[in-house]
Enzyme design. Sequence first.
Site, PDB file in Angstrom:
ATOM      1  N   GLU A 152       9.862  22.407  22.183  1.00 27.57           N
ATOM      2  CA  GLU A 152       9.198  24.130  22.086  1.00 27.57           C
ATOM      3  C   GLU A 152       9.494  25.234  23.341  1.00 27.57           C
ATOM      4  O   GLU A 152       9.169  26.370  23.633  1.00 27.57           O
ATOM      5  CB  GLU A 152       7.964  23.443  22.787  1.00 27.57           C
ATOM      6  N   LYS A 189      17.172   9.777  45.537  1.00 25.21           N
ATOM      7  CA  LYS A 189      17.815  10.109  43.973  1.00 25.21           C
ATOM      8  C   LYS A 189      18.222  11.158  43.161  1.00 25.21           C
ATOM      9  O   LYS A 189      17.280  11.613  43.426  1.00 25.21           O
ATOM     10  CB  LYS A 189      17.039   8.644  42.891  1.00 25.21           C
ATOM     11  N   PRO A 192      18.266  12.679  38.815  1.00 25.80           N
ATOM     12  CA  PRO A 192      17.338  13.153  37.346  1.00 25.80           C
ATOM     13  C   PRO A 192      17.559  14.474  38.081  1.00 25.80           C
ATOM     14  O   PRO A 192      17.605  15.570  36.505  1.00 25.80           O
ATOM     15  CB  PRO A 192      16.371  13.294  38.055  1.00 25.80           C
ATOM     16  N   CYS A 383     -22.486  29.543  36.550  1.00 28.19           N
ATOM     17  CA  CYS A 383     -22.792  30.344  35.794  1.00 28.19           C
ATOM     18  C   CYS A 383     -23.654  29.152  34.871  1.00 28.19           C
ATOM     19  O   CYS A 383     -24.707  29.104  34.785  1.00 28.19           O
ATOM     20  CB  CYS A 383     -20.562  30.474  34.539  1.00 28.19           C
ATOM     21  N   GLN A 387     -27.515  28.526  35.091  1.00 24.62           N
ATOM     22  CA  GLN A 387     -28.359  28.390  33.799  1.00 24.62           C
ATOM     23  C   GLN A 387     -28.944  26.784  33.947  1.00 24.62           C
ATOM     24  O   GLN A 387     -30.582  26.606  33.628  1.00 24.62           O
ATOM     25  CB  GLN A 387     -27.513  28.102  31.903  1.00 24.62           C
ATOM     26  N   HIS A 509     -18.398  34.635  37.262  1.00 22.55           N
ATOM     27  CA  HIS A 509     -17.604  33.678  37.693  1.00 22.55           C
ATOM     28  C   HIS A 509     -17.297  34.001  39.572  1.00 22.55           C
ATOM     29  O   HIS A 509     -15.115  34.098  38.972  1.00 22.55           O
ATOM     30  CB  HIS A 509     -16.659  32.540  37.207  1.00 22.55           C
ATOM     31  N   GLU A 511     -15.867  32.957  41.643  1.00 17.07           N
ATOM     32  CA  GLU A 511     -14.780  31.912  41.732  1.00 17.07           C
ATOM     33  C   GLU A 511     -12.745  32.787  41.108  1.00 17.07           C
ATOM     34  O   GLU A 511     -12.179  32.007  41.966  1.00 17.07           O
ATOM     35  CB  GLU A 511     -14.309  30.665  41.862  1.00 17.07           C
TER      36      GLU A 511
HETATM   37  N1  GLN Z   1     -21.728  26.938  28.189  1.00 23.61           N
HETATM   38  C1  GLN Z   1     -22.321  27.963  29.185  1.00 23.61           C
HETATM   39  C2  GLN Z   1     -21.924  29.993  28.545  1.00 23.61           C
HETATM   40  O1  GLN Z   1     -21.872  29.887  27.283  1.00 23.61           O
HETATM   41  C3  GLN Z   1     -22.886  28.319  30.315  1.00 23.61           C
HETATM   42  C4  GLN Z   1     -20.693  28.486  30.196  1.00 23.61           C
HETATM   43  C5  GLN Z   1     -19.807  28.608  31.749  1.00 23.61           C
HETATM   44  O2  GLN Z   1     -20.183  27.654  32.764  1.00 23.61           O
HETATM   45  N2  GLN Z   1     -18.400  29.264  31.545  1.00 23.61           N
HETATM   46  O3  GLN Z   1     -23.128  30.558  28.251  1.00 23.61           O
END
Ligand code: GLN
Length: 533
Positions: A152, A189, A192, A383, A387, A509, A511
């Site tokens: 590919e 080596k 490769p 996220c 929740q 997020h 991060e």
């Molecule tokens: N599953 C949850 C949602 O869809 C959280 C998604 C996540 O953590 N990125 O809202």
Amino acid sequence: MANTKYIFVTGGVVSSLGKGIVAASLGKLLQARGYKVTIQKFDPYINIDPGTLNPYEHGECYVTEDGRETDLDLGHYERFLNIPTSKANNVTTGRIYQNVIDKERRGDFLGKTVQVVPHITDEIKRNMMYLGKTGKYDFVITEIGGTVGDIESLPYIESVRQVRWELGKNCLCIHLTYVPYIAAAKEVKTKPTQHSVKLLQEQGIQPNILVLRTEKELSKNICRKVALFCNVDEDAVIQSYDVSSIYEVPVVLSKQGMDKIVLQKLGMPADGEPDLTLWKNFLDNMKNADKTVTIGLVGKYVELPDAYKSINESLLQAAAYHKRKLDLRFIHSEKITEKNVEELLGDLDGIVVAPGFGQRGIEGKFIALKYAREHNKPTFGVCLGMQCMVIEFARNVLGLSEANSTEMDPKTPHKVIDLMEEQKNLTVMGGSMRLGAYDCKIEKDTQAYKAYQSDLIRERHRHRFEFNNEYKQAFEDKGMKCTGINPDTGLVEVIEIPELKWYLGTQFHPEYNSTVAKPNPLFMSFIEAAIKN
Ligand code: GLN
């Protein structure tokens, strides 16, 4: 910048050698010489994007500001270069074929047989040149995913060959290979590598520079041998030996003059040195830290650290800025029970509850969060983690014992987390979540405000479910506050329990938005709280 230079990075022998890190490190070195650089990745798989892939396949799915689900290497590009990538920075075979097939259906090729060469290769080339043509960059570095020799990869290698033929001096090919150490023979080596370069040559590409991944430093003789047999200049054989942190790689490459060699080969002035002052300060802080901060990451992909790559790096960056070593413990959420929670979480300075999808491991997250809340441990929910904070609070503080997210239990009587309105009629899975950066209004006198020092921020998202605003008052009355709200939709973005030291969850997020030069404020604030703890 009419004279954009194009650098291609291919890989051979085995995958997972860290092409992304090498590309990002070279980008860093060129940027540190004052050039404008962007890095893009071409992935040979047929998925349109990695959004529908299980993390076991390719690790974390990274999200760009403009809402594209991409390969995790884009996270490295951003963390190293401190500039955002976009949907143009990651292209897959699926997308290339989709574009070509759409054109075919439109009649763009009317009368012609549509073929891999030239139609697929032309589409690859168009995408390869796209960012360069914006005129914004001196250098476009392109990482070709996969390994030379893969079926590919062929159209990509052929496209690189053509681009190089067209651009001549403005283009450069770097090939990354592996030099194994055979313990029984006590020898490294190079065969490769020789084979991998031969394969590339057969496909029409003579690499200009070789980067040899190796566990141990290689002798001059070995490098000379590789140069001779691979037809590469001696000083263009660079080694990338194992180092304790990926952030050391730019320094390792720069010590061997890689940036100079690149510039010389592209006919550009190569005097002076890259200004790595900030970068080296960061490294010094990280390496010389004598104290540690211990963070537990509660998630279900703990055997696969790449699944939470951006969280790991954000924590590490924030720890380095606080002159701490990061002791990151991965805690399997499926293994947490009421009985062992104290043992697993008791000695941590802080806890992160990871993002994710689906029921697996969720009950362990609730147990961890109940423990964290009742023991006033600095806790960060990202996220799905946020929740879970909401659900745990509903069950154990609001007394709604069957509260849940409709993701886990569509029939729950208390949908404290529910599908977003615009998600309800969606039938396609790919690229259909709420993705990318959105505004969030932050309330004053909150942890979030203290962290960001601003009442309007923007962070990136990837979710379908949301906090159910019908329950907002009930939560606030009992001490869980909604401190960050999307100004356009009223969607809850941040929740906190102000009574606790640091207990905060984000629907977004953070991060995805943390770099060496600019660590994310929430991670900074969380690590600070963990240290104080
Ligand atoms: N599953 C949850 C949602 O869809 C959280 C998604 C996540 O953590 N990125 O809202």
